[in-house]
Design a protein around this motif. Structure first.
Motif, short mmCIF file in Angstrom:
data_model
loop_
_atom_site.label_atom_id
_atom_site.label_comp_id
_atom_site.label_asym_id
_atom_site.label_seq_id
_atom_site.Cartn_x
_atom_site.Cartn_y
_atom_site.Cartn_z
N ALA A 201 11.05 -11.99 -8.31
CA ALA A 201 12.49 -12.44 -8.30
C ALA A 201 12.11 -12.44 -6.14
CB ALA A 201 13.48 -11.81 -7.71
N GLN B 230 11.08 -7.04 -12.23
CA GLN B 230 12.14 -8.46 -12.01
C GLN B 230 12.06 -8.21 -11.14
OE1 GLN B 230 14.81 -7.18 -15.00
NE2 GLN B 230 14.47 -7.84 -17.07
N THR C 88 9.58 -15.15 -6.17
CA THR C 88 10.03 -16.32 -6.28
C THR C 88 10.61 -16.78 -5.02
OG1 THR C 88 10.05 -16.47 -8.55
CG2 THR C 88 11.50 -17.80 -7.86
N TYR C 89 11.55 -16.36 -4.62
CA TYR C 89 12.53 -16.73 -3.71
C TYR C 89 11.71 -17.09 -1.79
CZ TYR C 89 16.49 -14.82 -6.39
OH TYR C 89 17.78 -14.29 -7.04
N TRP D 64 18.04 -19.08 -3.08
CA TRP D 64 18.20 -18.13 -4.48
C TRP D 64 18.36 -19.43 -5.21
CZ3 TRP D 64 21.07 -17.39 -0.33
CH2 TRP D 64 22.47 -17.55 -0.44
#
Length: 74
Positions: free
Chosen positions: A31, A27, A34-35, A72
């Motif tokens: 993340a 996870q 993605t950021y 974010w």
């Protein structure tokens, strides 16, 4: 000797199982990815002039709002 080996279903010293640790790591990696993608995309968007923004179907005001968001937030 076998008692020294940590089975994947056994808890580690802090009570978090190894599969759960792997899930948490997965996870976190997702993340960060993605950021990083959001940051790069917004930087690229910031470099486009109004003509190019309209060419891809965006109004300059909307692009400025998107660029102003922290990484974010989606």
């Amino acid at each position: 000797m076998s008692s020294l080996l940590l089975n994947a279903s056994q808890s580690a010293s802090n009570g978090v199982t190894l599969p759960r640790r792997a899930g948490i790591l997965r996870q976190a990696t997702r993340a960060i990815s993605t950021y990083t993608t959001r940051r790069a995309t917004r930087r690229a968007l910031a470099r486009l002039d109004s003509h190019l923004l309209r060419d891809v179907g965006l109004e300059p005001q909307h692009a400025r709002q998107e660029v102003a968001k922290p990484f974010w937030l989606s």
